[in-house]
Design a protein around this motif. Structure first.
Motif, PDB file in Angstrom:
ATOM      1  N   LYS A 122     -24.946  -9.988  64.362  1.00  0.00           N
ATOM      2  CA  LYS A 122     -26.260  -9.168  63.024  1.00  0.00           C
ATOM      3  C   LYS A 122     -24.681  -9.637  61.740  1.00  0.00           C
ATOM      4  CE  LYS A 122     -28.720  -5.279  64.651  1.00  0.00           C
ATOM      5  NZ  LYS A 122     -29.446  -3.931  64.463  1.00  0.00           N
ATOM      6  N   LYS A 123     -23.544  -9.879  62.082  1.00  0.00           N
ATOM      7  CA  LYS A 123     -23.115  -9.966  61.352  1.00  0.00           C
ATOM      8  C   LYS A 123     -23.122 -10.987  60.611  1.00  0.00           C
ATOM      9  CE  LYS A 123     -18.238 -10.924  58.846  1.00  0.00           C
ATOM     10  NZ  LYS A 123     -17.694 -10.785  59.462  1.00  0.00           N
ATOM     11  N   ALA A 181     -25.937 -13.497  61.382  1.00  0.00           N
ATOM     12  CA  ALA A 181     -26.979 -13.064  61.192  1.00  0.00           C
ATOM     13  C   ALA A 181     -27.184 -13.405  59.794  1.00  0.00           C
ATOM     14  CB  ALA A 181     -28.347 -12.383  61.620  1.00  0.00           C
ATOM     15  N   GLU A 182     -26.228 -12.429  58.960  1.00  0.00           N
ATOM     16  CA  GLU A 182     -26.249 -12.278  57.712  1.00  0.00           C
ATOM     17  C   GLU A 182     -25.523 -13.589  56.829  1.00  0.00           C
ATOM     18  OE1 GLU A 182     -24.085  -8.562  56.599  1.00  0.00           O
ATOM     19  OE2 GLU A 182     -25.921  -7.713  57.569  1.00  0.00           O
ATOM     20  N   ILE A 222     -23.441  -7.021  69.383  1.00  0.00           N
ATOM     21  CA  ILE A 222     -24.440  -6.711  68.474  1.00  0.00           C
ATOM     22  C   ILE A 222     -24.181  -6.794  67.329  1.00  0.00           C
ATOM     23  CG2 ILE A 222     -26.408  -5.174  67.411  1.00  0.00           C
ATOM     24  CD1 ILE A 222     -26.443  -4.137  70.425  1.00  0.00           C
ATOM     25  N   ASP A 223     -23.248  -6.034  66.260  1.00  0.00           N
ATOM     26  CA  ASP A 223     -22.329  -6.235  65.046  1.00  0.00           C
ATOM     27  C   ASP A 223     -22.145  -7.325  64.695  1.00  0.00           C
ATOM     28  OD1 ASP A 223     -23.408  -3.422  64.292  1.00  0.00           O
ATOM     29  OD2 ASP A 223     -20.347  -3.030  65.385  1.00  0.00           O
ATOM     30  N   TYR A 236     -30.643 -11.947  64.604  1.00  0.00           N
ATOM     31  CA  TYR A 236     -29.565 -12.083  65.324  1.00  0.00           C
ATOM     32  C   TYR A 236     -30.017 -12.576  66.861  1.00  0.00           C
ATOM     33  CZ  TYR A 236     -30.817  -7.349  66.500  1.00  0.00           C
ATOM     34  OH  TYR A 236     -31.449  -6.090  67.576  1.00  0.00           O
ATOM     35  N   GLN A 237     -31.213 -12.155  67.368  1.00  0.00           N
ATOM     36  CA  GLN A 237     -31.487 -12.269  68.035  1.00  0.00           C
ATOM     37  C   GLN A 237     -32.097 -13.472  68.941  1.00  0.00           C
ATOM     38  OE1 GLN A 237     -34.898 -10.424  68.614  1.00  0.00           O
ATOM     39  NE2 GLN A 237     -34.302  -8.287  69.834  1.00  0.00           N
TER      40      GLN A 237
END
Length: 74
Positions: free
Chosen positions: A38-39, A41-42, A34-35, A48-49
């Motif tokens: 998410k990174k 995604a940023e 997930i991390d 992120y999904q």
């Protein structure tokens, strides 16, 4: 344009894209996975999904198969 439209006489039809809609699922993913997304995604500005979905979709279109080999205990 009219102020009001009478839609009572319209014929309904099935949504041709209904089979392409996303289906909600519950998954257990590692915190590190997930991390990672998410990174990413940023960095990309993509949720992120959506990134996870794009990655999995790429696996499907490329017919990728995972190679899991469990070593036998001796």
């Amino acid at each position: 344009m009219k102020d009001e439209y009478d839609l009572s006489k319209m014929k309904s039809r099935r949504n041709p894209y209904a089979s392409k809609l996303k289906k909600p699922v519950t998954m257990r993913l590692g915190e590190d996975v997930i991390d990672y997304f998410k990174k990413m995604a940023e960095e990309t500005g993509v949720p992120y999904q959506s990134l996870i979905n794009l990655y999995l979709k790429d696996c499907v279109t490329q017919h990728r198969k995972i190679d899991i080999s469990w070593q036998a205990r001796t």
